[in-house]
Scaffold this motif. Structure first.
Motif, short mmCIF file in Angstrom:
data_model
loop_
_atom_site.label_atom_id
_atom_site.label_comp_id
_atom_site.label_asym_id
_atom_site.label_seq_id
_atom_site.Cartn_x
_atom_site.Cartn_y
_atom_site.Cartn_z
N LEU A 219 -131.21 -11.24 -67.20
CA LEU A 219 -131.51 -10.21 -66.21
C LEU A 219 -131.70 -8.85 -66.86
O LEU A 219 -132.42 -8.01 -66.34
N SER A 220 -131.01 -8.61 -67.97
CA SER A 220 -131.16 -7.40 -68.76
C SER A 220 -130.66 -7.72 -70.16
O SER A 220 -130.32 -8.87 -70.45
N THR A 221 -130.57 -6.72 -71.03
CA THR A 221 -130.14 -6.99 -72.40
C THR A 221 -128.73 -7.53 -72.49
O THR A 221 -128.38 -8.20 -73.44
N SER A 222 -127.90 -7.27 -71.49
CA SER A 222 -126.51 -7.72 -71.56
C SER A 222 -126.00 -8.40 -70.29
O SER A 222 -124.81 -8.55 -70.11
N VAL A 223 -126.92 -8.85 -69.43
CA VAL A 223 -126.52 -9.53 -68.20
C VAL A 223 -127.37 -10.80 -68.04
O VAL A 223 -128.59 -10.75 -68.18
N PHE A 224 -126.68 -11.92 -67.76
CA PHE A 224 -127.35 -13.20 -67.59
C PHE A 224 -126.84 -13.90 -66.34
O PHE A 224 -125.66 -13.79 -66.02
N ASP A 225 -127.70 -14.64 -65.67
CA ASP A 225 -127.29 -15.63 -64.68
C ASP A 225 -127.19 -16.94 -65.44
O ASP A 225 -128.12 -17.30 -66.19
N ILE A 226 -126.06 -17.66 -65.30
CA ILE A 226 -125.98 -18.99 -65.90
C ILE A 226 -125.89 -20.01 -64.77
O ILE A 226 -125.07 -19.87 -63.86
N TYR A 227 -126.76 -20.99 -64.82
CA TYR A 227 -126.83 -22.04 -63.81
C TYR A 227 -125.96 -23.20 -64.29
O TYR A 227 -126.09 -23.65 -65.43
N CYS A 228 -125.08 -23.68 -63.42
CA CYS A 228 -124.08 -24.66 -63.82
C CYS A 228 -124.03 -25.83 -62.84
O CYS A 228 -124.39 -25.70 -61.68
N SER A 229 -123.52 -26.96 -63.37
CA SER A 229 -123.30 -28.16 -62.55
C SER A 229 -121.88 -28.65 -62.79
O SER A 229 -121.44 -28.76 -63.93
N CYS A 230 -121.19 -28.98 -61.73
CA CYS A 230 -119.86 -29.54 -61.81
C CYS A 230 -119.94 -30.95 -62.38
O CYS A 230 -120.81 -31.73 -62.01
N THR A 231 -119.01 -31.29 -63.30
CA THR A 231 -119.00 -32.63 -63.89
C THR A 231 -118.27 -33.64 -63.02
O THR A 231 -118.34 -34.84 -63.27
N ASN A 232 -117.58 -33.18 -62.01
CA ASN A 232 -116.87 -34.06 -61.08
C ASN A 232 -117.85 -34.51 -59.99
O ASN A 232 -117.75 -34.11 -58.83
N VAL A 233 -118.81 -35.36 -60.39
CA VAL A 233 -119.90 -35.70 -59.47
C VAL A 233 -119.46 -36.60 -58.32
O VAL A 233 -120.07 -36.57 -57.25
N LYS A 234 -118.41 -37.39 -58.50
CA LYS A 234 -117.96 -38.28 -57.41
C LYS A 234 -117.36 -37.52 -56.24
O LYS A 234 -117.60 -37.84 -55.09
N GLU A 235 -116.55 -36.48 -56.55
CA GLU A 235 -115.84 -35.77 -55.49
C GLU A 235 -116.44 -34.40 -55.15
O GLU A 235 -116.16 -33.85 -54.10
N CYS A 236 -117.23 -33.83 -56.06
CA CYS A 236 -117.74 -32.47 -55.82
C CYS A 236 -119.25 -32.41 -56.06
O CYS A 236 -120.03 -32.35 -55.13
N GLY A 237 -119.65 -32.36 -57.34
CA GLY A 237 -121.07 -32.33 -57.66
C GLY A 237 -121.79 -31.02 -57.34
O GLY A 237 -123.01 -30.99 -57.24
N ALA A 238 -121.03 -29.96 -57.18
CA ALA A 238 -121.65 -28.67 -56.82
C ALA A 238 -122.51 -28.14 -57.97
O ALA A 238 -122.28 -28.42 -59.14
N THR A 239 -123.52 -27.39 -57.61
CA THR A 239 -124.28 -26.59 -58.57
C THR A 239 -124.12 -25.14 -58.14
O THR A 239 -124.06 -24.85 -56.94
N PHE A 240 -124.05 -24.25 -59.10
CA PHE A 240 -123.74 -22.85 -58.79
C PHE A 240 -124.21 -21.94 -59.91
O PHE A 240 -124.61 -22.41 -60.97
N VAL A 241 -124.15 -20.65 -59.64
CA VAL A 241 -124.61 -19.65 -60.60
C VAL A 241 -123.48 -18.65 -60.84
O VAL A 241 -122.87 -18.15 -59.89
N TYR A 242 -123.21 -18.39 -62.11
CA TYR A 242 -122.29 -17.33 -62.51
C TYR A 242 -123.10 -16.19 -63.12
O TYR A 242 -124.15 -16.42 -63.72
N VAL A 243 -122.59 -14.98 -62.99
CA VAL A 243 -123.17 -13.83 -63.69
C VAL A 243 -122.28 -13.55 -64.89
O VAL A 243 -121.06 -13.42 -64.76
N VAL A 244 -122.90 -13.45 -66.06
CA VAL A 244 -122.18 -13.14 -67.29
C VAL A 244 -122.70 -11.80 -67.79
O VAL A 244 -123.91 -11.60 -67.90
N ALA A 245 -121.78 -10.88 -68.06
CA ALA A 245 -122.20 -9.54 -68.48
C ALA A 245 -121.33 -9.02 -69.61
O ALA A 245 -120.13 -9.29 -69.66
N TYR A 246 -121.93 -8.28 -70.51
CA TYR A 246 -121.21 -7.56 -71.55
C TYR A 246 -120.43 -6.45 -70.88
O TYR A 246 -120.95 -5.75 -70.01
#
Length: 81
Positions: free
Chosen positions: A20-47
């Motif tokens: 998103l900028s030189t020090s901010v990222f969206d990271i797209y993630c998937s839960c490994t607990n696919v049987k009970e959850c399986g969610a996909t989501f986005v975290y913001v990571v910033a310096y």
């Protein structure tokens, strides 16, 4: 970097990222607990800040400070070491 699911707290994997900028990222993630959850989501990571600044920055700062104080005080500071 370890990522956990915000829903079930299982480990998650990063599937992609978007810069998103030189020090901010969206990271797209998937839960490994696919049987009970399986969610996909986005975290913001910033310096946030340095705990120890880069050595070059410290040296330049020190040189700038020394340059702006009287010569006798410069000599006194350097002799103390």
């Amino acid at each position: 970097m370890r990522v956990y699911c915000p829903h079930c707290e299982s480990k998650a994997v990063i599937t992609s990222r978007q810069k998103l900028s030189t020090s901010v990222f969206d990271i797209y993630c998937s839960c490994t607990n696919v049987k009970e959850c399986g969610a996909t989501f986005v975290y913001v990571v910033a310096y946030k800040h340095d705990l120890n600044p880069p050595r070059g920055d410290v040296a330049r700062l020190a040189a700038g400070v020394l340059k702006n104080i009287p010569k006798p005080m410069q000599i006194e500071l350097l002799e103390d070491n």
